[in-house]
Write a protein that holds these residues in place. Structure first.
Motif, short mmCIF file in Angstrom:
data_model
loop_
_atom_site.label_atom_id
_atom_site.label_comp_id
_atom_site.label_asym_id
_atom_site.label_seq_id
_atom_site.Cartn_x
_atom_site.Cartn_y
_atom_site.Cartn_z
N ILE A 35 0.83 -1.21 0.00
CA ILE A 35 0.00 0.00 0.00
C ILE A 35 0.86 1.25 0.00
O ILE A 35 0.47 2.30 -0.54
CB ILE A 35 -0.98 0.00 1.21
N GLY A 81 1.71 1.77 -3.38
CA GLY A 81 0.49 2.28 -4.00
C GLY A 81 0.34 3.78 -3.87
O GLY A 81 -0.14 4.46 -4.77
N VAL A 82 0.76 4.33 -2.73
CA VAL A 82 0.69 5.78 -2.51
C VAL A 82 1.59 6.51 -3.50
O VAL A 82 1.20 7.52 -4.09
CB VAL A 82 1.10 6.13 -1.06
N ALA A 115 -0.02 6.18 -7.00
CA ALA A 115 -1.25 6.97 -7.11
C ALA A 115 -0.94 8.45 -7.30
O ALA A 115 -1.62 9.14 -8.06
CB ALA A 115 -2.12 6.77 -5.87
N GLY A 143 -9.72 8.51 -5.16
CA GLY A 143 -8.95 7.28 -5.17
C GLY A 143 -7.64 7.44 -4.44
O GLY A 143 -7.23 6.57 -3.65
N LEU A 144 -6.95 8.58 -4.69
CA LEU A 144 -5.70 8.87 -3.98
C LEU A 144 -5.94 9.01 -2.48
O LEU A 144 -5.15 8.51 -1.67
CB LEU A 144 -5.09 10.17 -4.54
N VAL A 192 -6.36 5.51 -0.98
CA VAL A 192 -5.09 4.79 -0.87
C VAL A 192 -4.25 5.36 0.28
O VAL A 192 -3.63 4.61 1.04
CB VAL A 192 -4.30 4.87 -2.20
N THR A 193 -4.24 6.68 0.42
CA THR A 193 -3.43 7.32 1.47
C THR A 193 -4.00 7.02 2.85
O THR A 193 -3.24 6.81 3.81
CB THR A 193 -3.36 8.84 1.23
N LEU A 252 -5.64 4.29 3.62
CA LEU A 252 -5.27 2.89 3.87
C LEU A 252 -3.81 2.78 4.29
O LEU A 252 -3.46 1.99 5.18
CB LEU A 252 -5.52 2.06 2.61
N SER A 253 -2.95 3.57 3.67
CA SER A 253 -1.54 3.58 4.05
C SER A 253 -1.36 4.04 5.49
O SER A 253 -0.57 3.48 6.26
CB SER A 253 -0.74 4.48 3.10
#
Length: 345
Positions: free
Chosen positions: A12, A15-16, A19, A72-73, A76-77, A79-80
């Protein structure tokens, strides 16, 4: 929320970074298709409409899609951030306790954590910066629409995204350094004593900060002077396009010179192989950028090449930021000591 480091936490965080680079990709698509004012207002898309309508056509769909990527960003952030909260705090904590920690009496969402209290406070604080950065990006993007794509506001929007990519690159380095012994082994962080020639490593790190910042900024000036404005009626810079392009290229060549110096010093002082890997990564992204940049210059800026150059810029910022962070960390006794304190097997 995981209580220990695992593949999810690592994935993740990657992923950041990706993204944030995707914001450059979709932002370029908006500009190159002339869809910058596909949604003519902000935060609504058009008048009383929050979403695009069929009347706005493909331009409205492209611009609205770019706006949706922000959510979406954000996801993801978040979740991080949730992936590292329990790891940082060293205890079980629920989602609502996390909210209380952030926005309650301690206001950790604004103050962050201190290293004296939590050894992985940097991971918490970097994630917070990224979360607040998304809000800042949305506001800057909205002002850009209000000002009808003023090129200086477009510059501010891109530079903020570049800063976000750089912060995400630092976060990824810090995460891997703290929890993956092989990463530290490649960096040769076994003691607080920096390698020979570390003073040059740090000095050239500061030179890199200045030159990378300059070439990114000048790249946006070139864009603001060129034909791809995002809308046919948008104001453009009155600079000589050849002059600003050559200045942008000059800063790139100057940065290349610092890379050559670092290659020589790496060989002379036998700096860790991880450092050499970072150098090669930056070098190859620059080769790609140079090839695409000169090709687009001599072929009249075709949209495909411009988009490839934008993608390359995001990858370059990631690679250069990771390299500079390594220069400061590996070349500093204090930062190496802190890295050893954070290290977990």
């Amino acid at each position: 929320m995981p209580s220990h480091y695992n593949r999810w936490v690592k994935g993740i965080t990657y992923g950041v970074v990706i993204a944030n680079i995707m914001l450059i990709v979709t932002g370029g698509l908006v500009r190159l298709t002339g869809s910058g004012l596909g949604c003519s207002t902000w935060p609504r898309c058009n008048g009383d409409q929050w979403t695009t309508t069929p009347e706005q056509g493909i331009h409205g769909a492209i611009e609205f899609g770019n706006r949706l990527l922000t959510f979406g960003l954000l996801a993801v952030t978040i979740l991080s951030f949730l992936a590292i909260v329990r790891i940082v705090l060293g205890r079980k904590i629920t989602f609502w306790q996390t909210c209380k920690l952030l926005f309650g009496s301690q206001l950790k969402a604004f103050k962050g954590l201190r290293f004296a209290e939590f050894k992985h406070a940097d991971l918490f604080n970097l994630n917070l910066i990224l979360l607040w950065g998304i809000i800042a990006q949305a506001i800057v993007g909205g002002v850009t629409v209000w000002l009808r794509l003023n090129p200086w506001m477009v510059t501010a929007h891109y530079v903020l995204t570049a800063i976000m990519i750089a912060v995400a690159a630092v976060l990824l380095n810090r995460l891997l350094r703290s929890f993956e012994p092989s990463f530290r082994e490649d960096e040769d962080i076994t003691s607080a004593e920096p390698p020979h020639g570390s003073l040059w490593m740090v000095r050239l790190g500061w030179v890199g900060v200045v030159l990378v910042s300059a070439l990114v900024f000048l790249g946006t000036v070139v864009t603001g002077t060129g034909p791809h404005a995002g809308d046919p009626e948008t104001h453009r810079h009155a600079f000589d396009p050849v002059f600003v392009t050559r200045n942008h290229s000059l800063t790139v060549w100057l940065y290349c010179a610092t890379l050559v110096a670092l290659f020589v010093l790496t060989k002379k002082y036998s700096w860790p192989k991880a450092f050499n890997f970072s150098l090669l990564l930056v070098f190859f992204t620059l080769i790609f950028q140079a090839a695409v940049g000169y090709a687009q210059y001599f072929t009249g800026l075709p949209v495909l090449l411009v988009e490839l150059h934008l993608i390359g810029s995001g990858l370059f910022i990631w690679a250069a930021s990771a390299l500079i962070e390594r220069q400061f960390t590996l070349g500093s006794q204090k930062k190496r000591s802190r890295a050893l304190e954070r290290a977990e097997n």
